[in-house]
Design a protein around this motif. Structure first.
Motif, PDB file in Angstrom:
ATOM      1  N   GLY A 134      35.928 -17.551 -37.679  1.00  0.00           N
ATOM      2  CA  GLY A 134      36.338 -17.748 -39.072  1.00  0.00           C
ATOM      3  C   GLY A 134      37.833 -17.973 -39.206  1.00  0.00           C
ATOM      4  N   ASP A 151      30.006 -22.677 -38.622  1.00  0.00           N
ATOM      5  CA  ASP A 151      30.492 -21.515 -37.864  1.00  0.00           C
ATOM      6  C   ASP A 151      29.371 -20.475 -37.721  1.00  0.00           C
ATOM      7  OD1 ASP A 151      31.431 -18.819 -37.770  1.00  0.00           O
ATOM      8  OD2 ASP A 151      33.018 -19.129 -39.237  1.00  0.00           O
ATOM      9  N   ARG A 192      38.614  -4.903 -38.593  1.00  0.00           N
ATOM     10  CA  ARG A 192      38.551  -6.011 -39.561  1.00  0.00           C
ATOM     11  C   ARG A 192      38.679  -5.542 -41.020  1.00  0.00           C
ATOM     12  NH1 ARG A 192      34.403 -10.828 -38.637  1.00  0.00           N
ATOM     13  NH2 ARG A 192      32.900  -9.156 -38.376  1.00  0.00           N
ATOM     14  N   ARG A 199      32.169  -5.282 -44.334  1.00  0.00           N
ATOM     15  CA  ARG A 199      30.854  -5.800 -43.922  1.00  0.00           C
ATOM     16  C   ARG A 199      29.964  -4.668 -43.438  1.00  0.00           C
ATOM     17  NH1 ARG A 199      31.240 -11.324 -40.405  1.00  0.00           N
ATOM     18  NH2 ARG A 199      29.386 -10.337 -39.520  1.00  0.00           N
TER      19      ARG A 199
HETATM   20 MG   LIG Z   1      32.898 -14.952 -39.049  1.00  0.00          MG
END
Ligand SMILES: [Mg+2]
Ligand SMILES: Nc1ncnc2c1ncn2[C@@H]1O[C@H](COP(=O)(O)OP(=O)(O)OP(=O)(O)O)[C@@H](O)[C@H]1O
Ligand SMILES: O=c1ccn([C@@H]2O[C@H](COP(=O)(O)O)[C@@H](O)[C@H]2O)c(=O)[nH]1
Length: 240
Positions: A36, A105, A145, A149
């Motif tokens: 990404g 992706d 990150r 998520r």
């Molecule tokens: Mg990604």
């Protein structure tokens, strides 16, 4: 901004107006390898539209679609969502984008994904970017990150790594066997990785642009027109 990479231009059999098939680049690599991140730079420099299959699936969950619950539970297990669902989302996104150059992706994730995309869209990728990164580094990156998520927890991360090795790497190996993979060492700082990525896109632009078929054809047509005009002028002048 450098642009182009018009590698999948195809012309109709009768030689009339060139009909453009979308140019698709598959961007593959393990979870957290930086797909990404690098796609955002490619978009900026080369005018592609970026679709992350994972983001499209997360969008389906958020939209409350009928597939949402199924997608959510598969993602939490690191499993691969049925091709039918993902290919449909990708196809719709491409059709609605207004662009003709796409970075896809995190897809295809298995051989069935690969075959389904080709069968439904009729598109083969121009090439595949593969971000090669050691597992420990990918794990470190995902754990740092902080994008909220649900699948960025150590239990699901390990499952995602397993699925990547078992199902997704064979797709990369398939494309390698037909000479379509550009492998990038993704374990370096972001800017260094992008230097390598940029070199791939720039060299493809150079191969296609200056001596590409489309340009050669238009040059040939211009020459033919010039000869015809000159023949007519001379013919008329000389009274033929
Ligand atoms: Mg990604
Ligand atoms: N070269 C790099 N060096 C260090 N950190 C990086 C690098 N590239 C990306 N990152 C960071 O690592 C994390 C994962 O990157 P990114 O989201 O781009 O990976 P991804 O391959 O898309 O992952 P996923 O498959 O889980 O979607 C992000 O926090 C990002 O900022
Ligand atoms: O083609 C795809 C892409 C993704 N998935 C599922 O989504 C998660 C997260 O994907 P990211 O690329 O890391 O955003 C993945 O683990 C799969 O569960 C998918 O099924 N098919």
């Amino acid at each position: 901004m450098e642009t182009d990479v018009g590698v999948s231009t195809s012309e109709e059999a009768n030689g009339s107006a060139a009909k453009k098939k979308p140019t698709v680049v598959f961007v593959l690599g393990g979870p957290g390898s930086g797909k990404g991140t690098q796609c955002a730079y490619i978009v900026e420099h080369f005018g592609f539209t970026h679709f992350s299959a994972g983001d499209l699936l997360r969008g389906e969950i958020d939209s409350g679609s009928e597939n949402g619950l199924m997608i959510k539970s598969m993602m939490n297990e690191g499993k691969i969502v049925p091709s039918e669902v993902t290919v449909k989302l990708l196809q719709k996104a491409m059709e609605e984008s207004g662009n003709e150059k796409f970075l896809i992706d995190g897809f295809p994730r298995n051989d069935e994904n690969r075959a389904a995309f080709a069968a439904v869209t009729g598109i083969e990728p121009a090439f595949v970017l593969f971000f090669d990164c050691p597992e420990e580094e990918m794990e470190r990156r995902i754990l740092n990150r902080n994008q909220g998520r649900d699948d960025d927890n150590i239990e699901t991360i390990r499952k995602r790594f397993k699925v990547f090795l078992q199902s997704s790497l064979p797709v990369v190996q398939y494309y390698e066997s037909i000479g379509k993979v550009h492998k990038i060492d993704a374990a370096r700082p972001v800017e260094e990785v992008f230097e390598s990525v940029k070199a791939v896109f720039t060299s493809i632009n150079e191969k296609v642009k200056p001596h590409g078929r489309v340009q050669q054809k238009s040059t040939l047509l211009k020459l033919q027109l010039k000869w015809k005009m000159s023949f007519l002028r001379n013919g008329v002048c000389k009274g033929y």
